[in-house]
Design an enzyme around this catalytic site. Structure first.
Site, PDB file in Angstrom:
ATOM      1  N   ASN A 148       0.832  -1.234   0.173  1.00 54.69           N
ATOM      2  CA  ASN A 148      -0.031   0.053  -0.014  1.00 54.69           C
ATOM      3  C   ASN A 148       0.741   1.197   0.155  1.00 54.69           C
ATOM      4  O   ASN A 148       1.663   1.305   0.819  1.00 54.69           O
ATOM      5  CB  ASN A 148      -0.905   0.240   1.384  1.00 54.69           C
ATOM      6  N   GLU A 149       0.738   2.004  -0.973  1.00 56.89           N
ATOM      7  CA  GLU A 149       1.482   3.411  -1.253  1.00 56.89           C
ATOM      8  C   GLU A 149       2.893   3.157  -0.936  1.00 56.89           C
ATOM      9  O   GLU A 149       3.591   4.046  -0.340  1.00 56.89           O
ATOM     10  CB  GLU A 149       1.028   4.103  -0.294  1.00 56.89           C
TER      11      GLU A 149
END
Length: 650
Positions: free
Chosen positions: A378-379
């Site tokens: 995630n990110e």
């Protein structure tokens, strides 16, 4: 499209470069009016059936602990959160009785190997020294008060060890209860520990109750793993009925879990580890999450998959890529993480005879879940080891599960990826004006690469306040832009989803609630206006306006399956402070627009910063009225800061 000239009161000549390059001459009346030209006979584009989905389940404090309806803080007594050296802090529990009658401390002698902290309760009264009326014991407030309702039943479970007999009374403050049933059994391999399960029926309602466990019997007791659950959760799966229905009403096509930052943790020791969140809830060790609270993981990997299934939505599993906010694993050492991801996929969709599929089956779900999408991290794209780690995950999953769609964290909206992926993830949290401008973001994205997954977006900070009309209007414009680019944007989800009014550590959210009330923010209601976009037919349209920084519009054809009727839906956003006049011209429609049965729905309010609340839960919601003058050519007035949706029966 080429605009030749605009003269007050004269004809406006337009060259519209549609597939048929037709020349249209239209009288507009004055240059202040905008024109939406819709060409139905152009080649239609089917919107992906998974294009638009529910707000993302960005699991933080609110979504986990409330949506999965354990009303105890926390499901496992909350004692592990204090750390291994904690002996006195029993928060959120409190003591009933004074120090002459009772003392309470933490003992690390629980029968649960992965949750060793138990509550040691020494009761001094009883026998020759009577206890106070009502007894002594402990009390738990739930999440800012438990909602106990008259006539409903609640299952309370606790585990107790006592050298002698024990006689605990269970009650909710302010509510008389009837014990409907009770069962006591020994804990496996720990015969001095007993598991007590009791069903209580409430005889009154209290929205702010506490659970109390009391006794009038002198003795030394160990208590651990206490849970209180309503019996009327959705399908008995532990999901709170009203919150579940709010999500189900959005007809989501997918569920992304367990979140974003929740996956990573500040440090890798605090990451979400799926194997620690399965099996009996008593044995789940829990973890500190990135939002600085203790997660008991009562809502674990299986529960996420079950929730997706109950919603009729595709699960999208986000797993850790060997990266936290502060640490990362070198690609040379990523193999255990890769195997963990493969095991997680097998748990979800493997045969009940497989190693991890059999664990799922033993938990009551022998049928494999329909897991088709996974996201690697995630990110994390900016981290040094991400792309190296990603390629290891990609190669292993592609070999073992060639049908699974793999999502990269790296943004390809403007620059192509330098690694293989089926989809790329895009996140944005920004102000309202910038969100409106992002409606054209994907206009020039390469169509030869992976599809886009807009998994987190929202207007936030000052423009959003606690969930404003301004934010919702800008987000609607962004969604129209995604709709117009649905050949490259495959999925989109708003984030975050839930917020308890008592602990709003992220604002805004789609759904706000407390122990017994809930409402949707204006952003929630915008989602409802786009439900029919999933699987609809996108229609070519051109907006001619001098207010290009304020107006955006689109058109789709969709079918109401219940009525078996077809509608041409036109959505228009006015992001300006002035009323706008929009002339609509529809060409190529094989049928007439029905004057009766067509409707207009408008989301707006008197003040751009208006919000919904418990006192006014429907202050800013869509208002629908009949559109009796519906036609292929008509004028529509767009209110300031509004979202207008026309459903033309065809």
């Amino acid at each position: 499209m080429q605009l030749i000239r605009c003269l007050q009161g004269e004809f406006l000549t337009l060259f519209l470069e549609y597939s048929l390059r037709r020349l249209i001459t239209l009288a507009l009346g004055d240059c202040g009016q905008s024109l939406l030209a819709i060409e139905v006979i152009s080649i239609p584009l089917n919107l992906s059936s998974s294009c638009l989905s529910s707000p993302q389940i960005q699991l933080g404090f609110e979504a986990r602990d409330f949506f999965y309806f354990s009303i105890i803080i926390n499901l496992f007594l909350g004692l592990e959160a204090g750390g291994p050296n904690n002996i006195l802090n029993i928060y959120p529990w409190s003591i009933i009785g004074n120090e002459s009658s009772i003392s309470v401390s933490i003992s690390r002698t629980s029968c649960f190997e992965r949750n060793k902290a138990a509550l040691h309760m020494e009761v001094y009264c009883g026998g020759h020294k009577p206890c106070p009326y009502g007894g002594v014991g402990i009390s738990n407030p739930g999440y800012w008060g438990m909602n106990i309702e008259q006539g409903k039943r609640y299952k309370v479970v606790y585990h107790v060890k006592s050298e002698g007999k024990f006689d605990f009374q269970l009650s909710f403050t302010g509510v008389d209860v009837i014990k409907v049933a009770s069962n006591i059994m020994h804990v496996f391999r720990h015969r001095k520990w007993n598991r007590v399960e009791t069903i209580l029926e409430a005889k009154a309602t209290n929205h702010n109750a506490n659970l109390q466990i009391t006794t009038t019997r002198k003795g030394s007791y160990l208590l651990d793993q206490v849970s209180a659950m309503p019996l009327d959760t959705y399908m008995g799966h532990g999901f709170q009925q009203d919150l579940f229905q709010m999500v189900a009403d959005l007809e989501p096509k997918f569920l992304r879990f367990p979140g974003g930052s929740y996956v990573e943790g500040d440090y890798l020791k605090n990451q979400f580890r799926w194997k620690d969140t399965i099996g009996p809830w008593e044995e789940r060790p829990g973890h500190y999450d990135v939002w600085n609270y203790w997660s008991d993981d009562g809502f674990g990997y299986l529960e996420y998959l079950q929730l997706a299934e109950d919603l009729g939505a595709m699960p999208i599993w986000v797993f850790n890529a060997g990266i936290s906010r502060q640490e990362e694993i070198n690609t040379s050492a990523i193999a255990p993480y890769v195997q963990d991801a493969l095991d997680g996929i097998e748990f979800a969709r493997g045969s009940p005879r497989s190693k991890w599929g059999s664990v799922r089956a033993a938990m009551g779900h022998p049928k494999p879940f329909d897991l088709r999408y996974v996201a690697v991290g995630n990110e994390d794209c900016g981290h040094f080891n991400y792309q190296g780690n990603y390629l290891k995950f990609y190669a292993a999953i592609r070999i073992a599960y060639p049908d699974i769609q793999i999502i990269s964290n790296c943004d390809a909206s403007s620059t192509p990826l330098n690694h293989p992926a089926d989809l790329f993830d895009f996140h944005t949290y920004t102000n309202a004006s910038h969100m409106f401008s992002l409606s054209t973001l994907f206009d020039h994205t390469s169509r030869s690469g992976p599809k886009a997954f807009v998994s987190e977006y929202a207007v936030w900070s000052r423009d959003a306040a606690n969930g404003s009309l301004l934010a919702a209007v800008a987000e609607a414009a962004f969604l129209i832009g995604l709709e117009k680019n649905s050949d490259i944007v495959q999925m989109v989800s708003y984030a975050p989803l839930f917020s308890n009014i008592n602990d709003r550590n992220w604002i805004p959210d789609a759904i706000v609630f407390n122990s017994y009330q809930l409402y949707g923010t204006p952003s929630y209601w915008v989602q409802k206006l786009f439900i029919e976009s999933s699987g609809a037919t996108f229609i070519d349209s051109t907006l001619l306006t001098t207010s290009s920084n304020k107006l955006i519009a689109s058109a789709i054809i969709w079918q109401n399956s219940k009525e078996n009727k077809n509608y041409l839906r036109i959505k228009a956003v006015n992001f300006g402070a002035a009323t706008e006049s929009l002339k609509i011209s529809i060409n190529g429609l094989n049928s007439n627009v029905q004057q009766y049965g067509s409707t207009m729905t408008v989301l707006t309010s008197t003040n751009v910063m208006d919000e919904n609340s418990f006192l006014e839960p429907k202050k800013v919601v869509p208002q629908t009225s009949s559109l009796e003058k519906a036609d292929k050519d008509m004028n529509v007035i767009l209110s300031p800061y509004s979202v207008t949706s026309l459903d033309l029966l065809i």
